[in-house]
Design a protein around this motif. Structure first.
Motif, short mmCIF file in Angstrom:
data_model
loop_
_atom_site.label_atom_id
_atom_site.label_comp_id
_atom_site.label_asym_id
_atom_site.label_seq_id
_atom_site.Cartn_x
_atom_site.Cartn_y
_atom_site.Cartn_z
N GLY A 193 40.15 4.92 43.34
CA GLY A 193 39.66 6.24 43.01
C GLY A 193 40.68 7.15 42.36
O GLY A 193 40.58 8.38 42.43
N ASP A 196 39.88 9.91 37.32
CA ASP A 196 38.85 10.94 37.35
C ASP A 196 38.27 11.07 35.95
O ASP A 196 38.99 11.33 34.99
CB ASP A 196 39.44 12.28 37.80
CG ASP A 196 38.37 13.28 38.21
OD1 ASP A 196 37.40 13.45 37.44
OD2 ASP A 196 38.50 13.90 39.28
N SER A 198 36.17 13.34 34.94
CA SER A 198 35.75 14.71 34.61
C SER A 198 36.91 15.69 34.46
O SER A 198 36.74 16.75 33.86
CB SER A 198 34.80 15.25 35.69
OG SER A 198 35.42 15.24 36.96
N ARG A 199 38.09 15.35 34.98
CA ARG A 199 39.23 16.25 34.84
C ARG A 199 40.50 15.43 34.64
O ARG A 199 40.56 14.25 34.94
CB ARG A 199 39.38 17.15 36.07
CG ARG A 199 39.65 16.42 37.36
CD ARG A 199 39.74 17.36 38.54
NE ARG A 199 40.02 16.63 39.79
CZ ARG A 199 41.24 16.34 40.21
NH1 ARG A 199 42.30 16.71 39.49
NH2 ARG A 199 41.41 15.68 41.35
N THR A 201 44.05 13.82 35.15
CA THR A 201 44.91 13.33 36.22
C THR A 201 46.07 12.57 35.59
O THR A 201 46.00 12.17 34.43
CB THR A 201 44.15 12.40 37.18
OG1 THR A 201 43.68 11.26 36.44
CG2 THR A 201 42.98 13.11 37.83
N SER A 203 46.95 9.56 35.98
CA SER A 203 46.70 8.16 36.28
C SER A 203 47.30 7.27 35.19
O SER A 203 47.52 7.71 34.06
CB SER A 203 45.20 7.89 36.39
OG SER A 203 44.57 8.08 35.13
#
Length: 318
Positions: A193, A196, A198-199, A201, A203
């Motif tokens: 997880g 994201d 939608s926003r 991060t 990652s």
């Protein structure tokens, strides 16, 4: 009056018959046109009116009417038409095209995947290439370097967690798998997880997507450098090629002020001869096969990465 109309009609019919006969004879003559004369005619038309790339030996094609087939989303991984040339070590510079090509090939050791460390090593060489173009290019290279460092840090952290404190024989709890490839990184971050949709991060997947777009920019620019001159014998400047590649690969994802700042970078790029020296070539003729070998490897790596990101809906991560 009637006779006059009848005479006019007969003349028109006779003219139409003669025109049809002329067209018929012309078509037969064209089909029997000698191939050597046809080639000369095609060459003449190409140099004078821009007619190129003909389908038949006697039927020239208008390039501005002919629609090129659209490139597939995931290009077929095909071998280059010719064996890549032997690349020499270029003394006195950090960028080495032979090392870049070796890392790109190593990254494709596993089918349908891209090995992470050789991929990042390829970026090390591409960063050397970018930084050799002058301080203005740091507008791009600094951001790329940050992303390469971030992915390496994420990979190292996961590697330590997978084989670190508890030891390889300790099964007391779940262990995180080390990141060995782009596919394993994508699947691991989705499972945990971390990504994201939608926003923004930090990652590895989001960072990879930004590198992926920059790789396309460099590939398109190198493709332009490998092209021949135009009909007037003029080569496009590196600034023009870089701008055109930027408009395709990066500009759609950059805000207005970044696009304006990029224009200054394109104006500051060195001339074509400098780029040729970076691959130890003394002429465009020597440079083209070297560039094509690198471009082919870049295309394979880019298409594999594109496929992996698209499979997981990650081509538009914020």
């Amino acid at each position: 009056m009637v006779s006059l109309t009848r005479m006019t009609l007969l003349r028109l019919l006779l003219l139409a018959a003669m025109l049809a006969l002329l067209l018929f004879i012309s078509s037969l003559w064209l089909r029997e046109f000698p191939s050597s004369m046809s080639a000369m005619l095609d060459q003449l038309l190409s140099t004078q009116t821009g007619l190129t790339d003909c389908g038949d030996s006697w039927q020239p094609c208008l390039t501005f009417f002919r629609r090129k087939p659209e490139s597939p989303l995931f290009p077929v991984e095909a071998e280059p038409p010719e064996a890549p040339p032997l690349m020499e070590e270029c003394p006195g510079q950090s960028f080495q095209a032979r090392h870049l090509l070796a890392y790109l090939k190593s990254s494709m050791a596993n089918a349908d995947d891209v090995m992470l460390e050789p991929y990042l090593q390829s970026w090390d060489q591409l960063l050397n290439f970018m930084e050799s173009l002058g301080t203005m290019v740091s507008f791009f290279s600094d951001k790329v370097k940050e992303k390469v460092v971030l992915i390496r840090e994420l990979s190292l952290k996961r590697d330590l967690e997978a084989h670190g404190k508890r030891g390889p024989d300790d099964n007391s709890g779940p262990q995180r798998e080390a990141l060995r490839s782009i596919r394993s990184m994508v699947e691991a971050e989705l499972k945990e997880g971390v990504v994201d949709f939608s926003r923004r991060t930090e990652s590895g997947c989001r960072t990879l997507l930004r590198l992926h777009r920059s790789l396309l920019w460099l590939k398109l620019m190198l493709e332009g450098l490998a092209e021949g001159p135009d009909s007037d014998g003029q080569y496009r400047t590196p600034g023009e090629l870089s701008r055109a590649a930027y408009m395709v690969a990066l500009a759609p994802h950059h805000p207005w002020f970044l696009r304006q700042a990029a224009e200054f970078v394109f104006l500051a790029l060195p001339d074509r001869r400098f780029f040729l020296r970076l691959v130890c070539a003394r002429s465009q003729r020597e440079a083209t096969p070297l560039l094509l070998a690198v471009i082919h490897a870049l295309e394979l790596v880019h298409s594999r990465t594109q496929r992996i990101l698209a499979e997981h809906g990650m081509l538009e991560l914020p």
